[in-house]
Design an enzyme around this catalytic site. Structure first.
Site: not given
Ligand code: BJW
Ligand code: ZN
Length: 258
Positions: A66, A69, A101, A118, A154, A194, A238
């Site tokens: 992190y 990043r 983001n 997030h 902390c 994106g 974008a």
């Molecule tokens: C361009 C470009 C250009 C390139 N112009 N575009 C339902 C179904 C299945 C699973 C789940 C569900 N509900 C919950 C889950 C579990 C899980 C989940 O979703 N898993 C899936 C992966 C299967 N979700 C969670 O755990 C969430 N919590 C939750 O649900 O709590 C309740 C719960 C708890 C316990 C049990 C059950 C439920 C929390 C999710 C947290 C996500 N956190 C992250 C990390 C944040 C910190 C960090 O940055 O390190 O967030 S993961 C990561 O993915 C980050 C992002 O915000 C997020 C989304 O990614 P994003 O932004 O879409 O990026 P990319 O890289 O995937 O895509 C980039 C895109 O840009 C691509 O399409 C390119 O083509 C495009 N691109 N250049 C325009 N120039």
């Molecule tokens: Zn503390």
């Protein structure tokens, strides 16, 4: 080619939502989430680093990732996509910007009241007692890819600080999620930019807008073909598609004032 029906819908929209993912910051040089592990980090799986279990197992590895990043974000500048989004807000009665983001490039482009689903790289909290840290983070010294960095402690309980972001398995901030869902349900038009749309519950936002009757536009070089009525796809970066949409809909080039 932007369809004239989309331009008409955008000009007449009163409530506009823009929903962004990592792709909106790609042209600022911030790796998208699933490309984030470049250099030495290619040895690791991002989904395995962005979890409480990974931090518990190896806090210095996760904190180092992190810090690397955070450094990239500090060195980056908002790109034309961030600027076009800030400008779009001036053309509608009600505007909501929802981002997945953890960078602050929307704010630095002039957007305010950004809903961060997030969390943020800049606001660490305690892994033990969950209190937000009030000590500002120092500017990281050029962390190399893969360098382990021991997290600060902390000031309240002595526990390790963690990044103030939402990891897999953790709940999203309830106020932000409710505000995002509410705006999606109420909007006339939503622009999704994106994002791979695979991470839930954030991925429900565009779907919720569409099922509530809004026009939904996807901007992504990898976007799938249009699949439904009231859905549009602008396949491209974008930083090109958003300024062009702004120009064609409102006759304004980025940076024009008055
Ligand atoms: C361009 C470009 C250009 C390139 N112009 N575009 C339902 C179904 C299945 C699973 C789940 C569900 N509900 C919950 C889950 C579990 C899980 C989940 O979703 N898993 C899936 C992966 C299967 N979700 C969670 O755990 C969430 N919590 C939750 O649900 O709590 C309740 C719960 C708890 C316990 C049990 C059950 C439920 C929390 C999710 C947290 C996500 N956190 C992250 C990390 C944040 C910190 C960090 O940055 O390190 O967030 S993961 C990561 O993915 C980050 C992002 O915000 C997020 C989304 O990614 P994003 O932004 O879409 O990026 P990319 O890289 O995937 O895509 C980039 C895109 O840009 C691509 O399409 C390119 O083509 C495009 N691109 N250049 C325009 N120039
Ligand atoms: Zn503390």
């Amino acid at each position: 080619m932007i369809p004239s029906s989309l331009l008409t819908a955008l000009r007449s929209a009163r409530r506009l939502v823009v929903f962004t993912g990592a792709g909106v910051s790609a042209e600022s040089g911030i790796p998208t989430f699933r490309d984030a592990l470049t250099g030495l980090w290619q040895r690791f799986d991002p989904a395995a680093l962005a979890t409480p279990e990974a931090f518990r197992r190896d806090p210095a590895l996760v904190w180092g990732w992190y810090e690397w990043r955070r450094m990239k974000v500090l060195q980056a500048q908002p790109n034309p996509a961030h600027h076009a989004i800030a400008e779009l807000a001036r053309h509608v009665a009600e505007f909501t910007l929802i981002t997945q983001n953890v960078d602050d490039l929307h704010e630095r482009a002039g957007s305010d009241a950004v809903i961060h689903l997030h969390g943020s790289l800049q606001q660490p909290c305690c892994f033990a007692c969950a209190r937000s840290s009030t000590t500002p983070l120092a500017v990281p010294n050029e962390p190399e890819d893969g360098r382990r960095v021991e997290p600060p402690r902390c000031t309240h309980c002595g526990g390790r600080l963690r990044p103030g972001v939402v990891w897999f398995g953790e709940s999203l901030p309830a106020t932000a999620l409710n505000a995002a869902f509410d705006a999606a349900r109420r909007c006339d038009l939503l622009i999704s930019v994106g994002t791979s749309g695979v991470v839930y519950p954030a991925a429900e936002v565009p779907h919720l807008a569409w099922t509530s009757g809004a026009v939904v536009v996807h901007i992504n070089p990898q976007a799938a073909a249009r699949q439904a009525e009231r859905e549009f796809v602008l396949r491209g970066p974008a930083g090109e598609e958003l300024p062009e949409l702004l120009r064609q809909a409102f006759g304004r080039a980025l940076g024009a004032r008055g």
